[in-house]
Design a protein around this motif. Structure first.
Motif, PDB file in Angstrom:
ATOM      1  N   GLY A 191      -0.546  -0.553 -10.754  1.00 36.09           N
ATOM      2  CA  GLY A 191      -0.290  -1.842 -10.125  1.00 36.09           C
ATOM      3  C   GLY A 191      -1.543  -2.681  -9.923  1.00 36.09           C
ATOM      4  N   ARG A 192      -2.621  -2.368 -10.647  1.00 33.66           N
ATOM      5  CA  ARG A 192      -3.895  -3.063 -10.475  1.00 33.66           C
ATOM      6  C   ARG A 192      -4.131  -4.151 -11.517  1.00 33.66           C
ATOM      7  NH1 ARG A 192      -8.155   1.395 -10.937  1.00 33.66           N
ATOM      8  NH2 ARG A 192      -9.575  -0.300 -10.380  1.00 33.66           N
ATOM      9  N   LEU A 193      -3.274  -4.233 -12.514  1.00 34.28           N
ATOM     10  CA  LEU A 193      -3.493  -5.206 -13.573  1.00 34.28           C
ATOM     11  C   LEU A 193      -3.241  -6.634 -13.098  1.00 34.28           C
ATOM     12  CD1 LEU A 193      -4.272  -5.539 -16.523  1.00 34.28           C
ATOM     13  CD2 LEU A 193      -1.859  -5.257 -17.139  1.00 34.28           C
ATOM     14  N   ARG A 194      -2.360  -6.779 -12.127  1.00 31.94           N
ATOM     15  CA  ARG A 194      -2.031  -8.131 -11.658  1.00 31.94           C
ATOM     16  C   ARG A 194      -3.250  -8.830 -11.063  1.00 31.94           C
ATOM     17  NH1 ARG A 194       3.432 -10.281  -8.854  1.00 31.94           N
ATOM     18  NH2 ARG A 194       2.715 -12.412  -8.418  1.00 31.94           N
ATOM     19  N   ALA A 195      -4.118  -8.098 -10.379  1.00 34.25           N
ATOM     20  CA  ALA A 195      -5.307  -8.705  -9.794  1.00 34.25           C
ATOM     21  C   ALA A 195      -6.190  -9.317 -10.879  1.00 34.25           C
ATOM     22  CB  ALA A 195      -6.093  -7.678  -8.990  1.00 34.25           C
ATOM     23  N   ALA A 230       3.467 -10.962 -17.033  1.00 32.52           N
ATOM     24  CA  ALA A 230       3.407  -9.797 -17.923  1.00 32.52           C
ATOM     25  C   ALA A 230       2.738  -8.624 -17.231  1.00 32.52           C
ATOM     26  CB  ALA A 230       2.654 -10.154 -19.210  1.00 32.52           C
ATOM     27  N   ALA A 231       1.686  -8.910 -16.446  1.00 32.14           N
ATOM     28  CA  ALA A 231       1.002  -7.844 -15.700  1.00 32.14           C
ATOM     29  C   ALA A 231       1.946  -7.217 -14.683  1.00 32.14           C
ATOM     30  CB  ALA A 231      -0.235  -8.397 -15.015  1.00 32.14           C
ATOM     31  N   ALA A 232       2.698  -8.061 -13.984  1.00 31.18           N
ATOM     32  CA  ALA A 232       3.631  -7.560 -12.969  1.00 31.18           C
ATOM     33  C   ALA A 232       4.725  -6.702 -13.596  1.00 31.18           C
ATOM     34  CB  ALA A 232       4.251  -8.737 -12.214  1.00 31.18           C
ATOM     35  N   ALA A 233       5.119  -7.057 -14.820  1.00 34.38           N
ATOM     36  CA  ALA A 233       6.179  -6.318 -15.509  1.00 34.38           C
ATOM     37  C   ALA A 233       5.647  -5.104 -16.263  1.00 34.38           C
ATOM     38  CB  ALA A 233       6.899  -7.250 -16.484  1.00 34.38           C
ATOM     39  N   GLY A 234       4.319  -4.991 -16.359  1.00 34.92           N
ATOM     40  CA  GLY A 234       3.735  -3.895 -17.116  1.00 34.92           C
ATOM     41  C   GLY A 234       3.914  -4.044 -18.613  1.00 34.92           C
ATOM     42  N   ASP A 235       4.119  -5.285 -19.072  1.00 38.75           N
ATOM     43  CA  ASP A 235       4.315  -5.556 -20.492  1.00 38.75           C
ATOM     44  C   ASP A 235       2.950  -5.845 -21.118  1.00 38.75           C
ATOM     45  OD1 ASP A 235       4.926  -6.503 -23.025  1.00 38.75           O
ATOM     46  OD2 ASP A 235       6.678  -7.642 -22.363  1.00 38.75           O
ATOM     47  N   LEU A 236       2.311  -4.802 -21.643  1.00 38.26           N
ATOM     48  CA  LEU A 236       0.934  -4.928 -22.108  1.00 38.26           C
ATOM     49  C   LEU A 236       0.802  -5.795 -23.348  1.00 38.26           C
ATOM     50  CD1 LEU A 236      -0.386  -1.304 -21.573  1.00 38.26           C
ATOM     51  CD2 LEU A 236      -0.282  -3.219 -19.973  1.00 38.26           C
ATOM     52  N   GLY A 253     -15.130  -2.545 -18.646  1.00 40.55           N
ATOM     53  CA  GLY A 253     -15.060  -1.894 -17.349  1.00 40.55           C
ATOM     54  C   GLY A 253     -13.639  -1.427 -17.061  1.00 40.55           C
ATOM     55  N   LEU A 254     -12.949  -2.174 -16.219  1.00 38.82           N
ATOM     56  CA  LEU A 254     -11.587  -1.815 -15.826  1.00 38.82           C
ATOM     57  C   LEU A 254     -10.654  -1.615 -17.008  1.00 38.82           C
ATOM     58  CD1 LEU A 254     -10.890  -4.217 -12.814  1.00 38.82           C
ATOM     59  CD2 LEU A 254     -11.205  -1.756 -12.709  1.00 38.82           C
ATOM     60  N   LEU A 302      -8.540  -2.210 -25.535  1.00 36.87           N
ATOM     61  CA  LEU A 302      -8.432  -2.218 -24.071  1.00 36.87           C
ATOM     62  C   LEU A 302      -7.520  -1.078 -23.632  1.00 36.87           C
ATOM     63  CD1 LEU A 302      -7.929  -6.085 -23.633  1.00 36.87           C
ATOM     64  CD2 LEU A 302     -10.062  -4.806 -23.495  1.00 36.87           C
ATOM     65  N   TYR A 303      -7.963   0.152 -23.878  1.00 37.29           N
ATOM     66  CA  TYR A 303      -7.111   1.304 -23.634  1.00 37.29           C
ATOM     67  C   TYR A 303      -6.787   1.526 -22.163  1.00 37.29           C
ATOM     68  CZ  TYR A 303      -8.427   2.353 -28.440  1.00 37.29           C
ATOM     69  OH  TYR A 303      -8.649   2.284 -29.787  1.00 37.29           O
ATOM     70  N   GLY A 304      -7.595   0.950 -21.267  1.00 38.58           N
ATOM     71  CA  GLY A 304      -7.358   1.157 -19.846  1.00 38.58           C
ATOM     72  C   GLY A 304      -6.223   0.344 -19.263  1.00 38.58           C
ATOM     73  N   LEU A 305      -5.646  -0.569 -20.057  1.00 36.52           N
ATOM     74  CA  LEU A 305      -4.583  -1.429 -19.533  1.00 36.52           C
ATOM     75  C   LEU A 305      -3.370  -0.623 -19.067  1.00 36.52           C
ATOM     76  CD1 LEU A 305      -4.528  -4.487 -21.982  1.00 36.52           C
ATOM     77  CD2 LEU A 305      -5.586  -4.314 -19.725  1.00 36.52           C
ATOM     78  N   THR A 306      -3.046   0.431 -19.808  1.00 38.80           N
ATOM     79  CA  THR A 306      -1.869   1.234 -19.433  1.00 38.80           C
ATOM     80  C   THR A 306      -2.024   1.816 -18.038  1.00 38.80           C
ATOM     81  OG1 THR A 306      -1.420   1.802 -21.746  1.00 38.80           O
ATOM     82  CG2 THR A 306      -0.448   3.219 -20.056  1.00 38.80           C
TER      83      THR A 306
END
Length: 222
Positions: free
Chosen positions: A180-184, A128-134, A217-218, A170-174
């Motif tokens: 491309g940092r969500l996958r980490a 889901a992170a790789a696809a940007g599907d929040l 944080g992130l 978690l507004y920073g997810l977008t």
């Protein structure tokens, strides 16, 4: 209803769990910031995004209203409630008090087969992170962490954390997804499972502490 915005995932099926699935998807959209505080959303408008009838969406919104996540606005729909920075800090603090020691203890007590059963969910989070599907990210993240905590055998503890998660934002997810940092962050779930299976209590504690730190944080930055 506010115009525009990302579409919610299409949901199919019927039955008692259908309303719950719609409610879970709405919660995930709210937590991820796809549904914004102060905005008014109608059941028909949200139903159009889901590709379902308005009835299960209206029922799900009633559930969210009971939880204090939305407020009814007569003849218009439901307004997403605002959460203060202080409230979010307090929710995260309580979660840390519960989740860090509980998860660390699982390194010594959890059934390896039960831990291994969570790997597909952890992989869903990464996908889901790789696809940007929040919305899918938040939903899979919820299932992973509540499933993990359930291995401690304390149902009340799980319900407390479930409620705190529902109230978080978690507004920073977008921004993370776009960068491309969500996958980490997503891959920390696999790291945590590996440490649990290795019975490495200190690493489990460290990864859980780092992971929860992202909530304010992130994942929090607008």
């Amino acid at each position: 209803m506010t115009a525009g915005g990302p579409a919610l995932p299409a949901l199919g099926g019927r039955g008692p769990s259908y309303r719950e699935r719609v409610a879970d998807a709405l919660r995930a959209a709210l937590i991820a910031g796809e549904l914004r505080p102060g905005e008014v959303y109608s059941a028909p408008g949200l139903a159009a995004r889901f590709g379902v009838s308005a009835t299960p969406v209206r029922e799900a919104l009633l559930d969210l209203a009971k939880e204090g996540l939305v407020d009814a606005v007569p003849n218009k729909g439901y307004r997403v409630t605002a959460v203060s920075e202080r409230q979010l800090d307090e929710y995260t603090h309580v979660r840390a008090l519960i989740e860090i020691p509980t998860t660390a203890a699982l390194a010594a007590t959890a059934d390896p087969a039960a831990l291994a059963a969570l790997r597909p969910v952890a992989e869903e989070i990464v996908a889901a992170a790789a696809a940007g599907d929040l919305i899918a990210y938040v939903d899979a993240d919820r299932r992973f962490h509540l499933g993990l905590l359930a291995l401690a055998g304390n149902a009340h503890l799980v319900e407390v954390v479930r409620d705190l998660r529902h109230r978080s934002r978690l507004y920073g997810l977008t921004a993370l997804a776009e960068q491309g940092r969500l996958r980490a962050s997503a891959e920390e779930h696999l790291e945590l499972l590996d440490a649990l299976l290795a019975r490495d209590t200190e690493t489990v504690r460290a990864v859980t502490t780092r992971h929860l730190g992202h909530v304010r944080g992130l994942w929090a930055a607008p």
